[in-house]
Design an enzyme around this catalytic site. Sequence first.
Site, mmCIF file in Angstrom:
data_model
loop_
_atom_site.group_PDB
_atom_site.id
_atom_site.type_symbol
_atom_site.label_atom_id
_atom_site.label_comp_id
_atom_site.label_asym_id
_atom_site.label_seq_id
_atom_site.Cartn_x
_atom_site.Cartn_y
_atom_site.Cartn_z
ATOM 1 N N LYS A 1 -14.453 -9.489 2.176
ATOM 2 C CA LYS A 1 -15.164 -8.774 3.233
ATOM 3 C C LYS A 1 -16.018 -9.706 4.098
ATOM 4 O O LYS A 1 -16.247 -9.438 5.267
ATOM 5 C CB LYS A 1 -16.062 -7.694 2.607
ATOM 6 C CG LYS A 1 -15.286 -6.554 1.945
ATOM 7 C CD LYS A 1 -14.579 -5.698 2.975
ATOM 8 C CE LYS A 1 -14.070 -4.400 2.374
ATOM 9 N NZ LYS A 1 -13.037 -4.573 1.360
ATOM 10 N N ASP B 1 -14.240 1.716 4.412
ATOM 11 C CA ASP B 1 -15.676 1.510 4.649
ATOM 12 C C ASP B 1 -16.010 1.359 6.133
ATOM 13 O O ASP B 1 -16.689 0.411 6.546
ATOM 14 C CB ASP B 1 -16.166 0.278 3.874
ATOM 15 C CG ASP B 1 -15.938 0.415 2.376
ATOM 16 O OD1 ASP B 1 -15.740 1.553 1.909
ATOM 17 O OD2 ASP B 1 -15.954 -0.604 1.675
ATOM 18 N N TRP C 1 -5.957 0.062 -6.050
ATOM 19 C CA TRP C 1 -6.986 -0.969 -5.815
ATOM 20 C C TRP C 1 -8.091 -0.620 -6.794
ATOM 21 O O TRP C 1 -8.855 0.303 -6.591
ATOM 22 C CB TRP C 1 -7.451 -0.888 -4.359
ATOM 23 C CG TRP C 1 -8.641 -1.714 -3.966
ATOM 24 C CD1 TRP C 1 -9.841 -1.796 -4.596
ATOM 25 C CD2 TRP C 1 -8.760 -2.561 -2.802
ATOM 26 N NE1 TRP C 1 -10.694 -2.623 -3.921
ATOM 27 C CE2 TRP C 1 -10.055 -3.104 -2.810
ATOM 28 C CE3 TRP C 1 -7.904 -2.892 -1.751
ATOM 29 C CZ2 TRP C 1 -10.510 -3.979 -1.815
ATOM 30 C CZ3 TRP C 1 -8.355 -3.754 -0.770
ATOM 31 C CH2 TRP C 1 -9.632 -4.290 -0.803
ATOM 32 N N ASP C 2 -8.173 -1.350 -7.910
ATOM 33 C CA ASP C 2 -9.029 -0.936 -9.022
ATOM 34 C C ASP C 2 -10.362 -1.669 -8.997
ATOM 35 O O ASP C 2 -10.415 -2.898 -9.112
ATOM 36 C CB ASP C 2 -8.316 -1.185 -10.355
ATOM 37 C CG ASP C 2 -8.812 -0.250 -11.439
ATOM 38 O OD1 ASP C 2 -10.029 0.005 -11.493
ATOM 39 O OD2 ASP C 2 -7.977 0.240 -12.225
ATOM 40 N N ASN D 1 -9.893 -5.519 -8.208
ATOM 41 C CA ASN D 1 -10.903 -6.135 -7.346
ATOM 42 C C ASN D 1 -12.105 -6.399 -8.244
ATOM 43 O O ASN D 1 -12.927 -5.520 -8.462
ATOM 44 C CB ASN D 1 -11.267 -5.172 -6.208
ATOM 45 C CG ASN D 1 -12.342 -5.728 -5.301
ATOM 46 O OD1 ASN D 1 -12.339 -6.911 -4.985
ATOM 47 N ND2 ASN D 1 -13.264 -4.887 -4.879
#
Length: 685
Positions: free
Chosen positions: A50, A127, A230-231, A265
Amino acid sequence: MSQTTSSSSKTFLSGVVEGFYGRPWTMEQRKELFRREQKWGLNTYLYAPKDDYKHRMYWRELYTSEEAEQLMTLITAAKARDVEFVYAISPGLDITFSNPKEVAALKRKLSQVCMFGCRSFALLFDDIETEMCAADKEAFSSFAHAQVAITNQVFQHLQEPQTFLFCPTDYCAAFCTPSVSQSTYLHTVGEKLLPAIDILWTGPKVVSQDISVASIEEVSTVLRRPPVIWDNIHANDYDPQRLFLGPFKNRPTELIPKLRGVLTNPNCEFEPNFVAIHTLATWCKSSTVQKDVSMDGEDQGSDYNPQEALRLALTDWLAEFSMADQPDVSRAGSGCPKREPSEEEPMQTDEYVPSPRENPLYTAEPLTLEDLTLLSELFYLPYEHGPTALTMLTELHWLRGNRDAAVFSPVAPENSKAKEWRERAEHFDEMCAAVVQMFNRLSNAPNRTILYDLYNYICDIKSGVSLARAFVSSLGGQNPPPSQVINDDPEPWGFRGGLSGEFQRMLPCHGNRDLFRTPPAARVYTIRPCTPADKSDVLRLTKEMQSETLQQAALIGDRLVNGQLSPSKHCDLVLEDEGGLCGFAFALTDAKTAMTKSQYPETMLRDFPSLMAVQIHPRVPDTNTAKRLISSVLSSLKESGSCGVFCEFRTGDKRMLDFLRTLGLLHVLQVEGLQAGLVLMGTKL
């Protein structure tokens, strides 16, 4: 890994997302990740940090020649390890979907990455704000239509790559309105997104405790394809005080044929992710053959056992700790090269050996598998403490709640309760000592790179455990070391939280997500300000409770309760259950204003200037509820500038005195010249 999903011939994606907020991993750490993935049978790496400016904030900007060289090196390194490199871009912060120039900029950026040798891509819209600008509202009927339109265009522009992932804005069930099955957004994505594009999904929540087969079947029906998980079960970017070293769990392997893939993740720190990634690899390799349900609660519906997977991971990780940092920087986590002897320095020819009367030399004990197991259990999973951590919390809770049994008399024989307290205190001390020993051994591990990623966390837990150890020691009548004294004026290192902790403690919800809880309340309680209509109920409760004491000594607090004195602002709360009013807490910021004479010493009033009257009915056994009531009044007093508060009780009011001792919010004050028949409890604020 060659496993394929049941719904397509595509390879099951298994691996790692670098998708957290915070400092991205280094190039060398990523190369080390590829080596580990290949060794453990994982096949995918999703590049989505990010805080990489050109991934998210400045997504339009092309890479410089230097940046391009780094990415090409990384893509090549992934291919050499048979790891699929998926480049992700997040344009959702400020893209105008209806502007052709914006679409062209996105295509140009991804075409550049394509030139670096990348063949797999992801478009992420997580997000971000869901409100479209005016231009997009005119061009698209919904936010989902806008995202799908641009995603389909980019997918086709890149000539429909084999792996192309889309992350929706509603990427978990908790975000879907009103539900997954009735989400207009998800239905639009499922219907309009080209079938060859795969969709990322985090499960029931952003950080999902469990992901069930039924939940995946539900979302797959809406999306018209199996999702890629996406864990975030090991992600820690949302709290700098947390680290997760527990096993991949609560995801039955029966999910595998119903998914397109699973990508973890994990923690922001690279080295502690050894366990998260290793146990995911074990999970992916597990078969989906049913077995009898085990009785230990650890069964995951298949032959995958999270505790066994954790043991395997920790065993392999232990070997990494013994490897000293190498000067070869081709391995991730390489620190400074070993210090070579200097020609200018003489070789040491003799070794210092202390005499029997001198201090022995410090010897670094080697790290053990038991140490790493303890470390994992202290930093387990978001919704679960490890067994040892839970035992320590349980023991401390019991020791604190039964502190009266810790007061031993040298003349009276030890009773069974006192003996139990002493034995459990000794056991707690042994567990604390093991934590300190683990810290010392970790601190001496040859691999300093792993240590430095762990150090802030293990230092913090060692400090917290040492304070708890000193507290229990003081309850048992022993004198703790001065540096560990628990008092009303601690050093800054003696408590946690800072400004963030101050804010949280002022909110009514503080603590309701703690993993260690006392039994839940048996009733529904309401805490609210007192009203004039409550006066009769307050007096009735007070009279009923006074009848227990058989004492009529006058208290200042009596006048606060019967209405002769008015409580200070925000310091008049009552407690209700279905049976009516069952408790109250009233307070005066300045107790001197209610005194007609000097009833208490000036020195006491200087430290404890405020007065609180509190009463809890015996039908309220839930300590958390009483804590919330009293803590709310204490917070109001602190906000008003008070530095301390005291409460008055008659000595016959043993029930309330014992109950308040159990809460741990107030302690008995030793006041000289106190009127006979009175007990004062208080606390500094």
